[in-house]
Design an enzyme around this catalytic site. Sequence first.
Site, mmCIF file in Angstrom:
data_model
loop_
_atom_site.group_PDB
_atom_site.id
_atom_site.type_symbol
_atom_site.label_atom_id
_atom_site.label_comp_id
_atom_site.label_asym_id
_atom_site.label_seq_id
_atom_site.Cartn_x
_atom_site.Cartn_y
_atom_site.Cartn_z
ATOM 1 N N THR A 75 0.834 -1.208 0.000
ATOM 2 C CA THR A 75 0.000 0.000 0.000
ATOM 3 C C THR A 75 0.868 1.257 0.000
ATOM 4 O O THR A 75 0.616 2.202 -0.755
ATOM 5 C CB THR A 75 -0.926 -0.004 1.244
ATOM 6 O OG1 THR A 75 -1.723 -1.188 1.203
ATOM 7 C CG2 THR A 75 -1.823 1.217 1.276
ATOM 8 N N CYS B 172 -19.051 -9.191 3.924
ATOM 9 C CA CYS B 172 -18.530 -9.249 5.292
ATOM 10 C C CYS B 172 -17.077 -9.641 5.530
ATOM 11 O O CYS B 172 -16.476 -9.147 6.467
ATOM 12 C CB CYS B 172 -19.377 -10.189 6.146
ATOM 13 S SG CYS B 172 -21.106 -9.798 6.024
ATOM 14 N N THR C 229 14.501 5.240 10.107
ATOM 15 C CA THR C 229 15.554 4.224 10.209
ATOM 16 C C THR C 229 15.070 2.913 9.591
ATOM 17 O O THR C 229 13.951 2.460 9.852
ATOM 18 C CB THR C 229 15.947 4.023 11.695
ATOM 19 O OG1 THR C 229 16.356 5.293 12.197
ATOM 20 C CG2 THR C 229 17.073 3.015 11.844
ATOM 21 N N SER D 64 5.072 -6.310 -2.340
ATOM 22 C CA SER D 64 4.733 -6.482 -0.924
ATOM 23 C C SER D 64 5.358 -7.776 -0.407
ATOM 24 O O SER D 64 5.156 -8.844 -1.001
ATOM 25 C CB SER D 64 3.210 -6.538 -0.761
ATOM 26 O OG SER D 64 2.892 -6.931 0.548
ATOM 27 N N GLY D 65 6.080 -7.689 0.708
ATOM 28 C CA GLY D 65 6.791 -8.856 1.228
ATOM 29 C C GLY D 65 5.890 -10.013 1.629
ATOM 30 O O GLY D 65 6.186 -11.167 1.350
ATOM 31 N N HIS D 66 4.746 -9.687 2.273
ATOM 32 C CA HIS D 66 3.969 -10.783 2.866
ATOM 33 C C HIS D 66 3.192 -11.602 1.850
ATOM 34 O O HIS D 66 2.529 -12.573 2.195
ATOM 35 C CB HIS D 66 3.060 -10.274 3.999
ATOM 36 C CG HIS D 66 1.867 -9.488 3.588
ATOM 37 N ND1 HIS D 66 0.595 -10.009 3.627
ATOM 38 C CD2 HIS D 66 1.731 -8.220 3.149
ATOM 39 C CE1 HIS D 66 -0.270 -9.079 3.243
ATOM 40 N NE2 HIS D 66 0.402 -7.980 2.945
HETATM 41 N N1 PLP Z 1 -2.172 -4.618 -4.175
HETATM 42 C C1 PLP Z 1 -2.676 -5.847 -4.295
HETATM 43 C C2 PLP Z 1 -3.011 -6.373 -5.650
HETATM 44 C C3 PLP Z 1 -2.880 -6.637 -3.161
HETATM 45 O O1 PLP Z 1 -3.396 -7.860 -3.274
HETATM 46 C C4 PLP Z 1 -2.555 -6.090 -1.899
HETATM 47 C C5 PLP Z 1 -2.821 -6.870 -0.659
HETATM 48 O O2 PLP Z 1 -3.718 -7.699 -0.624
HETATM 49 C C6 PLP Z 1 -2.010 -4.800 -1.834
HETATM 50 C C7 PLP Z 1 -1.834 -4.091 -2.993
HETATM 51 C C8 PLP Z 1 -1.630 -4.184 -0.520
HETATM 52 O O3 PLP Z 1 -0.445 -4.759 -0.025
HETATM 53 P P1 PLP Z 1 -0.082 -4.613 1.534
HETATM 54 O O4 PLP Z 1 -0.984 -5.513 2.278
HETATM 55 O O5 PLP Z 1 1.357 -5.042 1.613
HETATM 56 O O6 PLP Z 1 -0.258 -3.186 1.876
#
Ligand code: PLP
Length: 387
Positions: free
Chosen positions: A74, A326, A238, A200-202
């Site tokens: 994000t 939901c 940092t 995005s790392g996760h």
């Molecule tokens: N963009 C897409 C296509 C995603 O699937 C996601 C998370 O689900 C994001 C952006 C946002 O990533 P983050 O959760 O690392 O902020």
Amino acid sequence: MNKRTVYADNNATTMVAPEVRDEMMPFLTDLYGNPSSMHLFGGQVKKHMDTAREKVAALINADPSEILFTSCGTESDNTAIRSLLSARPDKKHVITTRVEHPAVRNLCQSLTNSGYRVTELSVDKSGQMDLDELREVIDADTALVSIMWANNETGVVFPIEESAELVKSRGLPFHTDAVQAVGKLPIDTKIIPFDLLAISGHKLHAPKGIGALYIRKGTSLSPMLVGGHQESGRRAGTENIPYIVGLGKACEIARKNIDREYREIKKLRDRLEHELIEKALDASVNGDSQNRLPNTTNISFKYIEGESILLLLSEQGIAASSGSACTSGSLEPSHVLRAMGVPFTRVHGSIRFSLSRYNSDDDISYIVEKMLIIEKRLREISPFTDD
Ligand code: PLP
């Protein structure tokens, strides 16, 4: 006895890979220096941060200097879009799509409060965009184009190469939210001319709380966070060294295994999808079957509620997600499926299974077995029919 669990919600988040966790541990114990410090504690960690940057860059064939570490996808999307806009204050038109993640979509919608005009490109019933529409909507006032690489709900992959070439041929900047594509599909900055790309790392087996933004050399960037001179003055604060090191390791693993994992995960996904479609009473796949992430299937079970399916799957230890209501705390059905024109009765019964390298054939058998029982049970009590 431990209850059996199957995690099939990897587009929401992924398990931290054990190798990633091991790589991070020293930076949570002995190696706690600040990389900006001019002493051995700082120097020790600085070199690991540099190596991590090289590994992230290598995954997308970029130069390490083009990688900015952020806190999440994000932040990467917001930094990219806001920065491109501030570089062109006289242009007030933003082009994106109807099916973006809220990280892009809600930001673009909020821009309308500050005098921007936002065009959201449509998608067809397979969730695919139309390059001709993109060509037509670009005008003299356009500031930027932001199009996601792959959709988080359906896995549909957009024609990013053609889109980026088209946008660049009109002299405009192109950002892509590649959060769901990085690590799953090959990405090469030398082949596709995007200016900015969000990671995005996760989503690729690093922890939550770390992301990256690719910034092509020559693209100006205005920082979102102003303060110290970290990240070459592009993001103050940092650096989060343990997580940066973790992201580097996750990217290294993804790069090494990307072709094999693509094949193996796709095989599992295809089996899951075929068996459910064949054996369920009324199920259909949402999304372009040709251009799709290898790990994702979005299936609608007509006339039954996605939430009920999810709860019953969860009782059996299976984690998936629903495109209906939901689940994300919102009462709105999926904007992605609605943009595709999926009928109401199918949107509400849609379930997304998203797999990873940690899923097995046994997991697929277990999901199919439980899903068919759940479908039958819910259909028996469903008030809806075709009659
Ligand atoms: N963009 C897409 C296509 C995603 O699937 C996601 C998370 O689900 C994001 C952006 C946002 O990533 P983050 O959760 O690392 O902020």
